[in-house]
Design a protein around this motif. Structure first.
Motif, PDB file in Angstrom:
ATOM      1  N   LEU A   1       0.842  -1.189   0.000  1.00 61.15           N
ATOM      2  CA  LEU A   1       0.000   0.000   0.000  1.00 61.15           C
ATOM      3  C   LEU A   1       0.882   1.246   0.000  1.00 61.15           C
ATOM      4  O   LEU A   1       1.930   1.273   0.656  1.00 61.15           O
ATOM      5  CB  LEU A   1      -0.890   0.012   1.233  1.00 61.15           C
ATOM      6  CG  LEU A   1      -1.805  -1.212   1.386  1.00 61.15           C
ATOM      7  CD1 LEU A   1      -2.472  -1.207   2.763  1.00 61.15           C
ATOM      8  CD2 LEU A   1      -2.852  -1.250   0.282  1.00 61.15           C
ATOM      9  N   VAL A   2       0.459   2.258  -0.730  1.00 60.01           N
ATOM     10  CA  VAL A   2       1.197   3.513  -0.718  1.00 60.01           C
ATOM     11  C   VAL A   2       0.830   4.276   0.550  1.00 60.01           C
ATOM     12  O   VAL A   2      -0.224   4.026   1.155  1.00 60.01           O
ATOM     13  CB  VAL A   2       0.919   4.358  -1.984  1.00 60.01           C
ATOM     14  CG1 VAL A   2       1.358   3.618  -3.224  1.00 60.01           C
ATOM     15  CG2 VAL A   2      -0.556   4.740  -2.073  1.00 60.01           C
ATOM     16  N   PRO A   3       1.672   5.218   0.978  1.00 58.62           N
ATOM     17  CA  PRO A   3       1.470   5.847   2.287  1.00 58.62           C
ATOM     18  C   PRO A   3       0.111   6.507   2.493  1.00 58.62           C
ATOM     19  O   PRO A   3      -0.402   6.521   3.610  1.00 58.62           O
ATOM     20  CB  PRO A   3       2.603   6.872   2.346  1.00 58.62           C
ATOM     21  CG  PRO A   3       3.680   6.300   1.488  1.00 58.62           C
ATOM     22  CD  PRO A   3       2.960   5.611   0.373  1.00 58.62           C
ATOM     23  N   GLY A   4      -0.484   7.063   1.448  1.00 58.35           N
ATOM     24  CA  GLY A   4      -1.732   7.796   1.627  1.00 58.35           C
ATOM     25  C   GLY A   4      -2.997   6.990   1.442  1.00 58.35           C
ATOM     26  O   GLY A   4      -4.103   7.536   1.523  1.00 58.35           O
ATOM     27  N   ASP A   5      -2.885   5.683   1.209  1.00 63.49           N
ATOM     28  CA  ASP A   5      -4.074   4.850   0.980  1.00 63.49           C
ATOM     29  C   ASP A   5      -4.990   4.817   2.206  1.00 63.49           C
ATOM     30  O   ASP A   5      -4.517   4.769   3.354  1.00 63.49           O
ATOM     31  CB  ASP A   5      -3.663   3.402   0.659  1.00 63.49           C
ATOM     32  CG  ASP A   5      -3.246   3.224  -0.787  1.00 63.49           C
ATOM     33  OD1 ASP A   5      -3.506   4.124  -1.602  1.00 63.49           O
ATOM     34  OD2 ASP A   5      -2.654   2.169  -1.099  1.00 63.49           O
ATOM     35  N   VAL A   6      -6.296   4.817   1.951  1.00 63.09           N
ATOM     36  CA  VAL A   6      -7.288   4.543   2.981  1.00 63.09           C
ATOM     37  C   VAL A   6      -8.149   3.398   2.459  1.00 63.09           C
ATOM     38  O   VAL A   6      -8.706   3.477   1.366  1.00 63.09           O
ATOM     39  CB  VAL A   6      -8.169   5.770   3.286  1.00 63.09           C
ATOM     40  CG1 VAL A   6      -9.244   5.414   4.305  1.00 63.09           C
ATOM     41  CG2 VAL A   6      -7.316   6.924   3.809  1.00 63.09           C
ATOM     42  N   LEU A   7      -8.237   2.316   3.242  1.00 67.62           N
ATOM     43  CA  LEU A   7      -8.958   1.121   2.816  1.00 67.62           C
ATOM     44  C   LEU A   7     -10.372   1.101   3.390  1.00 67.62           C
ATOM     45  O   LEU A   7     -10.634   1.685   4.451  1.00 67.62           O
ATOM     46  CB  LEU A   7      -8.203  -0.124   3.280  1.00 67.62           C
ATOM     47  CG  LEU A   7      -6.733  -0.249   2.872  1.00 67.62           C
ATOM     48  CD1 LEU A   7      -6.167  -1.564   3.368  1.00 67.62           C
ATOM     49  CD2 LEU A   7      -6.559  -0.107   1.370  1.00 67.62           C
ATOM     50  N   PRO A   8     -11.288   0.404   2.715  1.00 68.32           N
ATOM     51  CA  PRO A   8     -12.658   0.311   3.231  1.00 68.32           C
ATOM     52  C   PRO A   8     -12.736  -0.235   4.649  1.00 68.32           C
ATOM     53  O   PRO A   8     -13.607   0.154   5.432  1.00 68.32           O
ATOM     54  CB  PRO A   8     -13.338  -0.639   2.237  1.00 68.32           C
ATOM     55  CG  PRO A   8     -12.555  -0.495   0.977  1.00 68.32           C
ATOM     56  CD  PRO A   8     -11.147  -0.253   1.402  1.00 68.32           C
ATOM     57  N   GLY A   9     -11.834  -1.137   5.008  1.00 64.85           N
ATOM     58  CA  GLY A   9     -11.871  -1.733   6.338  1.00 64.85           C
ATOM     59  C   GLY A   9     -11.114  -0.963   7.403  1.00 64.85           C
ATOM     60  O   GLY A   9     -11.082  -1.386   8.565  1.00 64.85           O
ATOM     61  N   ASP A  10     -10.492   0.145   7.050  1.00 60.10           N
ATOM     62  CA  ASP A  10      -9.736   0.925   8.026  1.00 60.10           C
ATOM     63  C   ASP A  10     -10.660   1.546   9.076  1.00 60.10           C
ATOM     64  O   ASP A  10     -11.788   1.961   8.772  1.00 60.10           O
ATOM     65  CB  ASP A  10      -8.971   2.063   7.336  1.00 60.10           C
ATOM     66  CG  ASP A  10      -7.730   1.575   6.613  1.00 60.10           C
ATOM     67  OD1 ASP A  10      -7.246   0.475   6.925  1.00 60.10           O
ATOM     68  OD2 ASP A  10      -7.246   2.311   5.720  1.00 60.10           O
ATOM     69  N   ARG A  11     -10.162   1.627  10.298  1.00 61.49           N
ATOM     70  CA  ARG A  11     -10.851   2.395  11.345  1.00 61.49           C
ATOM     71  C   ARG A  11     -10.295   3.817  11.278  1.00 61.49           C
ATOM     72  O   ARG A  11      -9.257   4.131  11.853  1.00 61.49           O
ATOM     73  CB  ARG A  11     -10.601   1.758  12.708  1.00 61.49           C
ATOM     74  CG  ARG A  11     -11.291   2.472  13.868  1.00 61.49           C
ATOM     75  CD  ARG A  11     -11.299   1.595  15.110  1.00 61.49           C
ATOM     76  NE  ARG A  11      -9.950   1.200  15.493  1.00 61.49           N
ATOM     77  CZ  ARG A  11      -9.179   1.899  16.337  1.00 61.49           C
ATOM     78  NH1 ARG A  11      -9.622   3.027  16.849  1.00 61.49           N
ATOM     79  NH2 ARG A  11      -7.976   1.460  16.656  1.00 61.49           N
TER      80      ARG A  11
END
Length: 295
Positions: free
Chosen positions: A266-276
């Motif tokens: 993952l690149v540093p700025g990614d936000v995933l659907p499962g992230d809190r």
């Protein structure tokens, strides 16, 4: 100030030290008035800035170590204090050391600290960790038993990760905790990572700026995430409490390495659907930097 991506580049122009463990004498008596003055400038401005930003454990560690604003700490005195509290000591090294040397020191509760200090014109940026980053940023947290045990466990784990050829994944855990970690405390988000605590600009950016993401810490997620070595972080990972780190010390990392190796990085700025997601960043800071470089 930013650290090198690896723990272990060569020790610079000095070459390989005479001692196999790369330690050197700090040479405290040889620091000049100018060098002590740089420490004083850095120390005083961070001490004014960090109340309400640094975690309770950092503040407590600073108080117990009673560092002097007017002079670079003597590692011998620091080691005496640390040894009584958590069994750690501070050893001087000439700069970045090889990974296996770094891990061996940590596994034996020795913290390798650069004994040089930056020049007056380098107050806000330095490629290699100097005595201010290593001592002001790291050592207060070593007074805390949780951090003391976690960093030792990281040293043991680092030696194992080298054998398995998976060091980059483990290095990301260190980066996003010990160097650039945030923690949730009763009063709100607080910093505990040394790379933030020793940086005048990033200690403001990480908590106040709308640009970065602040995401709840999840181990496999962190192991997949690359980080910035040249600028502020695009994402910070947040612990619910520091005790979470001790849970990592008891985990068998081998199955994790196997699972992570099958997933995309993952690149540093990614936000995933499962992230809190605690704070979804705007990304404006890094986007503006990229646009200015493309012009």
């Amino acid at each position: 100030m930013k650290l090198n991506e690896k723990h272990g580049a060569a020790a610079g122009a000095a070459g390989r030290p005479e001692r196999a463990d790369w330690t050197i004498d700090q040479g405290w008596e040889q620091y000049s008035a100018e060098e002590h003055g740089v420490w004083k400038t850095l120390f005083e401005r961070q001490c004014k800035l960090l109340p309400g930003r640094a975690c309770d454990e950092f503040v407590r560690g600073m108080s117990e170590l009673t560092m002097d604003a007017h002079q670079i700490p003597d590692f011998r005195r620091l080691s005496d204090l640390l040894m009584k509290r958590t069994g750690w000591q501070v050893v001087a090294v000439p700069g970045l050391v090889p990974d296996e040397v770094f891990f061996e020191h940590l596994a034996n509760r020795r913290f390798p600290a650069g004994q040089f200090i930056r020049k007056p014109e380098q107050l806000d940026y330095l490629e290699e960790p100097d005595v201010f980053h290593d001592v002001f940023g790291h050592v207060p947290m070593l007074v805390n038993p949780v951090i003391a045990d976690y960093i030792q466990a990281y040293g043991v784990g680092g030696l194992r990760a080298q054998q398995l050829g998976v060091l980059p994944q483990l290095a990301r855990v260190y980066w996003y905790t010990v160097e650039f970690g945030l923690v949730q405390q009763r009063e709100g988000l607080r910093l505990y990572g040394a790379g933030i605590a020793s940086s005048f600009t990033e200690s403001v950016f990480c908590l106040d700026d709308p640009s970065p993401n602040r995401i709840g810490f999840e181990l496999e997620r962190v192991m997949r995430t690359r980080y910035r070595i040249d600028d502020f972080q695009e994402s910070y990972f947040v612990l619910d409490n520091l005790e979470q780190l001790l849970e990592l010390a008891d985990i068998d990392f081998a199955p994790l390495y196997e699972r992570v190796s099958r997933q995309s990085e993952l690149v540093p700025g990614d936000v995933l659907p499962g992230d809190r997601v605690i704070t979804r960043g705007t990304g404006t800071y890094h986007r503006a930097k990229q646009q200015s470089q493309e012009r």
